[in-house]
Design a protein around this motif. Structure first.
Motif, PDB file in Angstrom:
ATOM      1  N   SER A 147      55.749 -57.355  -2.027  1.00  0.00           N
ATOM      2  CA  SER A 147      57.060 -57.164  -1.413  1.00  0.00           C
ATOM      3  C   SER A 147      58.129 -57.937  -2.168  1.00  0.00           C
ATOM      4  O   SER A 147      59.238 -57.434  -2.406  1.00  0.00           O
ATOM      5  CB  SER A 147      57.015 -57.617   0.046  1.00  0.00           C
ATOM      6  OG  SER A 147      58.294 -57.498   0.636  1.00  0.00           O
ATOM      7  N   THR A 148      57.790 -59.169  -2.580  1.00  0.00           N
ATOM      8  CA  THR A 148      58.743 -59.994  -3.336  1.00  0.00           C
ATOM      9  C   THR A 148      59.053 -59.369  -4.689  1.00  0.00           C
ATOM     10  O   THR A 148      60.204 -59.323  -5.126  1.00  0.00           O
ATOM     11  CB  THR A 148      58.171 -61.406  -3.543  1.00  0.00           C
ATOM     12  OG1 THR A 148      57.939 -62.011  -2.268  1.00  0.00           O
ATOM     13  CG2 THR A 148      59.138 -62.270  -4.341  1.00  0.00           C
ATOM     14  N   ALA A 149      58.001 -58.843  -5.357  1.00  0.00           N
ATOM     15  CA  ALA A 149      58.198 -58.205  -6.663  1.00  0.00           C
ATOM     16  C   ALA A 149      59.078 -56.967  -6.545  1.00  0.00           C
ATOM     17  O   ALA A 149      59.968 -56.739  -7.373  1.00  0.00           O
ATOM     18  CB  ALA A 149      56.851 -57.835  -7.271  1.00  0.00           C
ATOM     19  N   ALA A 150      58.827 -56.162  -5.500  1.00  0.00           N
ATOM     20  CA  ALA A 150      59.631 -54.955  -5.287  1.00  0.00           C
ATOM     21  C   ALA A 150      61.081 -55.325  -5.015  1.00  0.00           C
ATOM     22  O   ALA A 150      62.015 -54.678  -5.503  1.00  0.00           O
ATOM     23  CB  ALA A 150      59.059 -54.149  -4.131  1.00  0.00           C
ATOM     24  N   SER A 151      61.279 -56.380  -4.227  1.00  0.00           N
ATOM     25  CA  SER A 151      62.639 -56.822  -3.917  1.00  0.00           C
ATOM     26  C   SER A 151      63.350 -57.303  -5.172  1.00  0.00           C
ATOM     27  O   SER A 151      64.533 -57.003  -5.392  1.00  0.00           O
ATOM     28  CB  SER A 151      62.589 -57.951  -2.884  1.00  0.00           C
ATOM     29  OG  SER A 151      63.880 -58.447  -2.621  1.00  0.00           O
ATOM     30  N   THR A 152      62.604 -58.018  -6.025  1.00  0.00           N
ATOM     31  CA  THR A 152      63.188 -58.514  -7.280  1.00  0.00           C
ATOM     32  C   THR A 152      63.581 -57.359  -8.198  1.00  0.00           C
ATOM     33  O   THR A 152      64.656 -57.368  -8.798  1.00  0.00           O
ATOM     34  CB  THR A 152      62.184 -59.431  -8.005  1.00  0.00           C
ATOM     35  OG1 THR A 152      61.854 -60.540  -7.155  1.00  0.00           O
ATOM     36  CG2 THR A 152      62.772 -59.954  -9.302  1.00  0.00           C
ATOM     37  N   ARG A 153      62.695 -56.345  -8.296  1.00  0.00           N
ATOM     38  CA  ARG A 153      63.009 -55.169  -9.113  1.00  0.00           C
ATOM     39  C   ARG A 153      64.233 -54.445  -8.577  1.00  0.00           C
ATOM     40  O   ARG A 153      65.085 -53.981  -9.336  1.00  0.00           O
ATOM     41  CB  ARG A 153      61.813 -54.215  -9.162  1.00  0.00           C
ATOM     42  CG  ARG A 153      60.644 -54.721 -10.015  1.00  0.00           C
ATOM     43  CD  ARG A 153      59.651 -53.608 -10.304  1.00  0.00           C
ATOM     44  NE  ARG A 153      59.054 -53.093  -9.072  1.00  0.00           N
ATOM     45  CZ  ARG A 153      57.953 -53.570  -8.513  1.00  0.00           C
ATOM     46  NH1 ARG A 153      57.321 -54.591  -9.075  1.00  0.00           N
ATOM     47  NH2 ARG A 153      57.462 -53.037  -7.411  1.00  0.00           N
ATOM     48  N   GLU A 185      66.708 -55.747  -6.862  1.00  0.00           N
ATOM     49  CA  GLU A 185      67.905 -56.545  -7.136  1.00  0.00           C
ATOM     50  C   GLU A 185      68.316 -56.420  -8.603  1.00  0.00           C
ATOM     51  O   GLU A 185      69.508 -56.339  -8.921  1.00  0.00           O
ATOM     52  CB  GLU A 185      67.631 -58.013  -6.781  1.00  0.00           C
ATOM     53  CG  GLU A 185      67.495 -58.264  -5.282  1.00  0.00           C
ATOM     54  CD  GLU A 185      67.058 -59.681  -4.979  1.00  0.00           C
ATOM     55  OE1 GLU A 185      66.863 -60.462  -5.949  1.00  0.00           O
ATOM     56  OE2 GLU A 185      66.929 -60.016  -3.787  1.00  0.00           O
ATOM     57  N   ALA A 186      67.314 -56.389  -9.499  1.00  0.00           N
ATOM     58  CA  ALA A 186      67.615 -56.252 -10.926  1.00  0.00           C
ATOM     59  C   ALA A 186      68.240 -54.896 -11.218  1.00  0.00           C
ATOM     60  O   ALA A 186      69.207 -54.794 -11.991  1.00  0.00           O
ATOM     61  CB  ALA A 186      66.343 -56.438 -11.746  1.00  0.00           C
TER      62      ALA A 186
END
Length: 257
Positions: free
Chosen positions: A14-20, A22-23
């Motif tokens: 979930s954190t990785a998806a959120s980071t992607r 945002e990028a």
């Protein structure tokens, strides 16, 4: 019941998806800033300067075409993809007329109705139809046109003063006379030998920024590897760096003035 290990994996994903996400949003925001600045810069050019620069670019394109050595396939003359300029864009009219005079088959972008946003094809336009000034997807390149276009839509399609409306379909909504669809036949990407692509902004690395619909980013990969592709823009549209995503297409050479 989920284990702690499973929970940690879920949280990490979930954190990785959120980071992607945002990028990706950050890139979109930067593109928007560059696009607005480039459009403003282009619009601030005096009409006479735009006209002179367009003429110079067209002359250079004609030389590029003559020295390209491209040959048609299957008995067809070489096929050249151009575009109908929107206001403030590089006007290719001089180049297009020259290409017709040399006997090239000319195709123009046509937005596809009832398809994914920004989906387009290329349709062949004869010299007589081009000079006639009443080709619907040249009159207004932003509006979809094709067999699925309704009468209501074409009634709303703008035309310049004095243009006839011979392309209006029959009274049956959703229909277009076969003669109009065959008058401007769709040409597959595999038949295009030389393509001219507009840009809102570009950089020295060949990165290109359009209007944000991804139209050319989806279309250019369909062209043959030996198709010669040139970008065109005014020199003032060059920026230090164009923000780009993985799916964005770059163009090796830009012709500018």
């Amino acid at each position: 019941m989920a284990t702690a290990k499973q929970t940690n994996k879920t949280d990490a994903a979930s954190t990785a998806a959120s980071t992607r996400g945002e990028a990706a949003q950050a890139i979109l925001d930067r593109k928007g800033d560059v696009r607005r600045a480039a459009v403003q810069t282009r619009q601030e050019l005096r009409p006479a300067a735009r006209s002179n620069k367009s003429r110079e670019i067209c002359n250079r394109l004609i030389e590029e075409l003559r020295s390209s050595g491209i040959k048609g396939k299957n008995g067809q003359p070489p096929t050249l993809a151009v575009y109908a300029a929107l206001r403030y864009e590089v006007d290719l009219d001089r180049f297009i007329r020259g290409a017709y005079a040399y006997g090239y088959r000319i195709v123009f972008p046509c937005m596809i109705p009832n398809a994914a946003s920004g989906a387009m094809c290329m349709r062949s336009v004869s010299c007589n139809n081009y000079l006639g000034g009443n080709v619907p997807f040249i009159v207004d390149p932003r509006k979809p046109w094709g067999p699925a276009v309704t009468e209501e839509h074409q009634t709303l399609t703008s035309t310049r003063a004095g243009a006839t409306r011979r392309f209006i379909p029959s009274r049956v909504k959703g229909s277009v006379p076969p003669k109009d669809d065959t008058r401007f036949p769709v040409v597959p990407p595999s038949e295009i030998d030389f393509a001219i692509v507009p840009a809102v902004a570009f950089d020295a690395q060949g990165n290109r920024l359009g209007y944000g619909r991804g139209t050319y980013d989806r279309y250019l990969p369909q062209l043959r590897e030996d198709c010669q592709v040139l970008g065109v823009a005014f020199a003032e549209q060059e920026v230090e760096q164009v923000p780009r995503d993985e799916h964005d297409c770059s163009i090796a050479r830009f012709i500018t003035a």
